[in-house]
Design a protein around this motif. Structure first.
Motif, mmCIF file in Angstrom:
data_model
loop_
_atom_site.group_PDB
_atom_site.id
_atom_site.type_symbol
_atom_site.label_atom_id
_atom_site.label_comp_id
_atom_site.label_asym_id
_atom_site.label_seq_id
_atom_site.Cartn_x
_atom_site.Cartn_y
_atom_site.Cartn_z
ATOM 1 N N ALA A 99 1.077 -1.092 0.409
ATOM 2 C CA ALA A 99 -0.241 -0.149 -0.010
ATOM 3 C C ALA A 99 0.899 1.457 0.380
ATOM 4 N N ALA A 100 2.462 1.176 0.763
ATOM 5 C CA ALA A 100 2.632 2.404 0.672
ATOM 6 C C ALA A 100 3.273 2.463 -0.923
ATOM 7 N N GLN A 101 3.883 1.706 -1.390
ATOM 8 C CA GLN A 101 4.720 1.378 -2.638
ATOM 9 C C GLN A 101 2.751 1.547 -3.785
ATOM 10 N N ARG A 102 2.339 1.850 -3.097
ATOM 11 C CA ARG A 102 1.158 2.404 -4.355
ATOM 12 C C ARG A 102 0.039 2.955 -3.864
ATOM 13 N N PRO A 103 -0.051 4.473 -3.357
ATOM 14 C CA PRO A 103 -0.761 4.602 -3.087
ATOM 15 C C PRO A 103 -1.407 5.292 -3.341
ATOM 16 N N GLU A 104 -1.450 5.515 -5.238
ATOM 17 C CA GLU A 104 -2.445 5.980 -5.493
ATOM 18 C C GLU A 104 -3.451 5.431 -6.406
ATOM 19 N N LEU A 105 -3.197 3.776 -5.999
ATOM 20 C CA LEU A 105 -3.856 2.873 -6.538
ATOM 21 C C LEU A 105 -4.400 2.552 -5.141
ATOM 22 N N VAL A 106 -4.098 1.793 -3.710
ATOM 23 C CA VAL A 106 -4.877 0.856 -2.772
ATOM 24 C C VAL A 106 -5.539 2.069 -1.628
ATOM 25 N N GLY A 107 -7.507 1.872 -1.864
ATOM 26 C CA GLY A 107 -7.272 2.719 -0.747
ATOM 27 C C GLY A 107 -8.151 2.650 0.560
ATOM 28 N N ALA A 108 -7.458 1.090 0.728
ATOM 29 C CA ALA A 108 -8.072 0.832 1.684
ATOM 30 C C ALA A 108 -7.419 -0.942 2.347
ATOM 31 N N VAL A 109 -7.636 -0.888 3.819
ATOM 32 C CA VAL A 109 -6.552 -2.112 3.883
ATOM 33 C C VAL A 109 -6.904 -2.775 5.147
ATOM 34 N N VAL A 110 -6.995 -3.907 4.825
ATOM 35 C CA VAL A 110 -7.645 -4.286 6.298
ATOM 36 C C VAL A 110 -6.774 -5.701 7.127
ATOM 37 N N SER A 111 -6.538 -5.685 7.912
ATOM 38 C CA SER A 111 -5.412 -6.725 8.984
ATOM 39 C C SER A 111 -6.018 -7.801 10.121
ATOM 40 N N ARG A 112 -6.065 -8.792 9.751
ATOM 41 C CA ARG A 112 -6.844 -9.891 10.530
ATOM 42 C C ARG A 112 -5.442 -10.670 11.031
ATOM 43 N N GLY A 113 -5.565 -10.433 12.855
ATOM 44 C CA GLY A 113 -4.636 -10.872 13.640
ATOM 45 C C GLY A 113 -3.256 -11.033 12.679
ATOM 46 N N GLY A 114 -2.886 -9.463 12.187
ATOM 47 C CA GLY A 114 -1.290 -9.274 11.970
ATOM 48 C C GLY A 114 -0.415 -8.767 12.156
ATOM 49 N N ARG A 115 0.459 -9.090 11.111
ATOM 50 C CA ARG A 115 2.010 -8.185 12.128
ATOM 51 C C ARG A 115 3.070 -6.991 11.444
ATOM 52 N N PRO A 116 1.475 -6.245 11.865
ATOM 53 C CA PRO A 116 2.095 -4.344 10.605
ATOM 54 C C PRO A 116 3.221 -4.054 10.964
ATOM 55 N N ASP A 117 3.061 -4.793 12.549
ATOM 56 C CA ASP A 117 5.252 -3.873 13.387
ATOM 57 C C ASP A 117 6.049 -4.520 11.831
ATOM 58 N N LEU A 118 5.706 -5.803 11.307
ATOM 59 C CA LEU A 118 6.869 -6.465 10.763
ATOM 60 C C LEU A 118 7.264 -5.325 8.673
ATOM 61 N N ALA A 119 6.096 -4.612 8.697
ATOM 62 C CA ALA A 119 6.025 -3.438 7.970
ATOM 63 C C ALA A 119 6.966 -1.997 8.491
ATOM 64 N N GLY A 120 7.882 -1.945 8.968
ATOM 65 C CA GLY A 120 8.982 -1.549 9.225
ATOM 66 C C GLY A 120 8.678 0.227 9.574
ATOM 67 N N ASP A 121 9.355 0.822 8.315
ATOM 68 C CA ASP A 121 9.236 1.951 7.984
ATOM 69 C C ASP A 121 8.530 2.433 7.277
ATOM 70 N N ALA A 122 7.375 1.875 6.553
ATOM 71 C CA ALA A 122 6.639 2.063 5.291
ATOM 72 C C ALA A 122 5.585 2.248 6.110
ATOM 73 N N LEU A 123 5.087 1.748 7.214
ATOM 74 C CA LEU A 123 3.756 2.405 8.032
ATOM 75 C C LEU A 123 3.101 4.201 7.712
ATOM 76 N N GLY A 124 4.632 4.642 7.809
ATOM 77 C CA GLY A 124 4.613 5.861 8.109
ATOM 78 C C GLY A 124 4.527 6.513 7.030
ATOM 79 N N ARG A 125 4.652 6.060 5.683
ATOM 80 C CA ARG A 125 4.361 6.722 3.588
ATOM 81 C C ARG A 125 2.955 5.479 3.929
ATOM 82 N N VAL A 126 2.342 4.896 4.760
ATOM 83 C CA VAL A 126 0.706 4.503 4.182
ATOM 84 C C VAL A 126 -0.095 5.178 4.291
#
Length: 221
Positions: free
Chosen positions: A125-152
């Protein structure tokens, strides 16, 4: 609601990946699934969520992010399932394919990630901000996205089981790094895989509502 089943072979990152497309009659959006470690596009939990999305008028794409040869290697080494960069790049390539080939038409795209797949979904989603409008995480490990979180930029919903205490903590940390519209919801009585009666239904219903609210029509080119 009438839903058409299709299969596709999607080129991304120099490989060809098999995918199952579920196409409602008049889809309002399309959601690409990123399964968790050791799972596949046949994951019964993701298939169940996909069917609920379909009933809500949302098309779905269930895809294997590793080739058959890579799956065999990963079954022994377990190294590729945690290669978030590789998985995210492949997801981004599939997003490009959806935007170009338009198997669902010119409709907005969302990502649904489970376990480690959630990290890959957020990086994509961070790599394609103009294309991805929403994200849902189920029991996810979003912490593993690292620095990309700030670009989502996509609106992000984090769903975690109430009994999955360690993952709740990791999601709380990730939530603090997201700068887009984001929300953490805890499903009472659910463990990591949401196997308790009714808990996966709550995940699916929350995902439908989130995508229908945040997958807004794309502006005309």
């Amino acid at each position: 609601m009438d839903v058409r089943d299709e299969t596709a072979t999607i080129p991304t990152g120099g490989v060809l990946l098999p995918a199952d497309l579920l196409v409602p009659a008049e889809p309002v959006g399309a959601v690409l699934f990123a399964h968790g470690s050791g799972s596949s596009r046949h994951s019964p939990r993701n298939v169940a969520v996909a069917r609920t999305l379909n009933r809500g008028g949302i098309g779905t794409v269930l895809v294997d992010l590793l080739t058959a040869a890579e799956e065999e290697k990963d079954a022994v080494t377990a190294e590729l399932r945690f290669d978030i960069g590789l998985l995210a790049d492949r997801l981004a390539g599939i997003v490009d394919w959806l935007a170009t080939e338009r198997p669902f038409g010119a409709i907005p795209i969302g990502l649904f990630g489970a376990s480690t797949g959630a990290a890959a979904a957020l990086v994509a989603a961070a790599q394609r901000p103009e294309l991805v409008g929403a994200v849902v995480s189920r029991g996810g490990r979003p912490d593993l996205a690292g620095d990309a979180l700030g670009r989502v930029r996509a609106a992000t919903l984090l769903l975690v089981g109430g009994l999955d205490e360690q993952v709740i903590t990791l999601n709380e940390l990730a939530l603090g790094k997201l700068t887009s519209q984001a929300e953490l919801r805890v499903i009472p009585g659910a463990t990591h895989l949401f196997e308790e009666p009714g808990t996966l239904d709550q995940v699916a219903e929350a995902a439908v509502a989130w995508f229908r609210e945040h997958l807004l029509p794309q502006p005309a080119a």
